[in-house]
Design a protein around this motif. Structure first.
Motif: not given
Length: 615
Positions: A523, A530, A533, A536, A585
């Protein structure tokens, strides 16, 4: 205007011949469903859950249908070869796309080997002078000669696939008719020896408890026996009419297979002869190591004392070679499409996307499928050793179908959806839970190997996809990936997979910290934050489920800290959190934006003809 990469994907897909109709797609899915699983899972299910294994088959079929319905909408909207590994890139970006593609590759490419092993192991039961098998640590494995025969059989799979998708579809259609007929005849004949008392007198209908009904779904080979439903999706880019044919073939294959499996389980339970199996009546767990363990349906037919059934038992032995071989043939084609799809998204080298001009198949990916499939025979030289690994690695990817549907409805609402799933607000979470719960029911012993295998592959993202797609430089990728690989491998060595010298909670915490640190560094240095992200949620699901599996009813503790059914309720909560997190997400990736702007997800015949004219 589509990017050069998008045009490259479309042009490569156009080279694939669109020769497969609904019947051929059905036979691809159904033919891969009916493999070695049905030959073993009836006894394994009975050993784990007793007569209640019948319910396990019903639960497994329903859960797989939930999963398949969600995939059907997306695969009709975006028919692509290697679809299962390409969709995550479109809905969540390259980082999660790599994780899911890697997990699915590990599972799919090894199925070819496990089916070849099954065929050789059954052949060993009557070719005793060849010494094809031996016993190691209580498990039947192939000898050196047996492994040679398995490799030669995989070579046959390779040659048939190399002749092209049309020949493959026709060849598979006739093999699958045989694979359909033999299980049906088997359960019909077993009903001649049916004893209803087996369902009540030997400890009752659920003698081992309700929790084992769910455990059997994941560990007895029941879900493994349904896995082929997705193979029609992997051939989606080669369907003549994907809008109609893909959902009909996918759902239809699951429904037909479920009916056959349930009747086989009932017939086997009714024909069970405790004395012939060498097991005391009611000792359901003892069936797993009984005289019948090497070929339960064959032995059940022989023990019935009816001449017709005994003669058919020899036909069943022949099918024990044909059915696994047919499934191995299909999975070599499917794993080829997985390599192809990963090459498209640069998860692996782009040379895997090369398509033969003469045979119109991805020939480099096919060679890779053969080589890697043979490699899996070395550490997993027996059928029982490899099936558990395949099951868990595959169900991890099952959860993505529901997320694709919901994310793509948000990011590409105007694309034509020939199959639109009504009630998706309910069916999508159910489809996700189907995958996440099977993942949990597989138990700690299976999860530990799969989680380690999937997570160790994260370094490949920093070695290949990240630099190739310009997320960060190659030097940065090496600086992140090499230390991670060394530290992670050392932790696994001291963990439950090998020396088991670390307390589990400490091992779990170290593994989680290493993976989170790796993802955090990706990251920090990537120019597409993104994408990280968007991944996760899957790391949360994996580690939360792994921790619960150790302390729950399917773990190694004699007295579970979280007993059934409370552990299952916690697993449902973990699944629902992961689902809604995963939906939130997802985002409109660059590739998805280009597809949405084009107004169609299909590679049309007009586009294909134009491509040919332009050379």
């Amino acid at each position: 205007m589509a990017s050069s990469q998008s045009r490259e994907w479309e042009a490569s897909d156009r080279k694939l011949r669109r020769e497969l109709g609904v019947q051929q797609l059905f036979f691809i899915s159904f033919g891969s469903i009916i493999g070695s699983g049905w030959l073993f899972a009836t006894l394994n299910g009975a050993a784990i859950a007793g007569p209640a294994a019948t319910i396990s088959w019903i639960i497994g079929g329903i859960l797989v249908c939930f999963i398949a319905l969600n995939y059907a909408e997306v695969s009709c909207m975006l028919p692509r070869s290697g679809a299962v590994v390409r969709y995550p890139h479109l809905s969540h970006g390259g980082f999660l796309g790599f994780i899911m593609a890697w997990a699915f590759l590990l599972a799919t490419v090894s199925v070819t080997g496990v089916e070849a092993e099954a065929a050789v192991q059954y052949a060993a039961s009557y070719a005793t002078n060849l010494n094809l098998t031996t016993t190691s640590n209580g498990v039947t494995v192939l000898t050196g000669l047996g492994l040679l025969f398995a490799v030669l059989l995989m070579g046959v799979f390779f040659l048939i696939n190399f002749l092209g998708v049309k020949f493959f579809g026709e060849f598979n259609r006739w093999v699958t008719w045989w694979k359909f007929a033999i299980p049906v005849i088997t359960f019909v004949l077993l009903f001649f020896a049916f004893k209803s008392s087996n369902f009540s007198s030997a400890g009752g209908f659920a003698p081992l408890g309700g929790g084992e009904v769910f455990n059997a779904v994941a560990t007895a080979g029941i879900v493994f026996s349904y896995f082929g439903f997705r193979q029609g999706l992997d051939f989606g880019g080669e369907a003549r009419n994907p809008q109609r044919d893909i959902p009909l073939a996918t759902i239809g294959s699951v429904v037909v297979a479920a009916a056959i499996y349930i009747l086989l389980q009932v017939a086997f339970l009714g024909a069970l002869n405790w004395n012939a199996a060498g097991v005391h009546p009611g000792d359901w767990a003892g069936l797993a190591t009984s005289k019948w363990a090497d070929g339960p349906l064959y032995h059940a037919l022989n023990a019935a004392g009816i001449a017709l059934l005994a003669y058919f038992a020899y036909v069943l032995l022949a099918d024990a070679i044909i059915s696994p071989s047919g499934t191995g043939l299909i999975y070599m084609g499917a794993s080829t499409r997985v390599f192809y799809g990963m090459g498209m998204h640069r998860d692996l080298p782009g040379g895997l996307t090369r398509v033969s001009e003469r045979y119109r198949i991805p020939w480099v990916a096919l060679i890779a499928s053969l080589i890697v499939g043979c490699f899996f025979l070395i550490p997993y030289s027996g059928w029982a050793l490899l099936v558990g690994f395949i099951t868990d690695a595959t169900v991890l990817t099952f959860v993505m179908g529901s997320l694709h549907l919901q994310v793509m409805r948000r990011t590409a609402p105007n694309l034509e959806r020939p199959f639109y799933l009504k009630g998706a607000s309910i069916l999508s979470p159910l489809g996700f839970l189907a995958g996440s719960m099977i993942f949990y029911w597989a138990g700690f012993d299976n999860l530990r190997g799969v989680i380690a295998s999937v997570l160790v592959g994260l370094c490949l993202y920093t070695f290949i996809q990240g630099p190739v797609r310009g997320r960060f430089s190659r030097n940065v990728g090496l600086a992140i990936g090499v230390p991670y690989l060394i530290i992670f491998a050392a932790t696994q060595y001291f963990g439950p997979l090998f020396s088991n010298s670390l307390p589990f909670l400490l091992y779990w915490a170290l593994t989680a910290a290493e993976v989170l640190a790796f993802a955090g560094l990706v990251w920090r240095f990537t120019n597409q934050k993104r994408e990280v992200h968007a991944a996760w949620w899957v790391l949360f699901m994996m580690f939360a489920t792994y921790l619960l599996s150790y302390y729950g009813s399917y773990g190694p503790l004699k007295t579970p800290l979280v007993p059934f059914p409370w552990d299952n309720l916690i697993a449902v909560v973990i699944g629902l959190i992961s689902y809604y997190w995963g939906v939130a997400a997802g985002y409109q990736t660059e590739e998805m934006k280009e597809i949405a702007e084009s107004g169609t997800g299909l590679v049309t015949p007009e586009e294909e003809e134009m491509e040919r004219r332009l050379g």
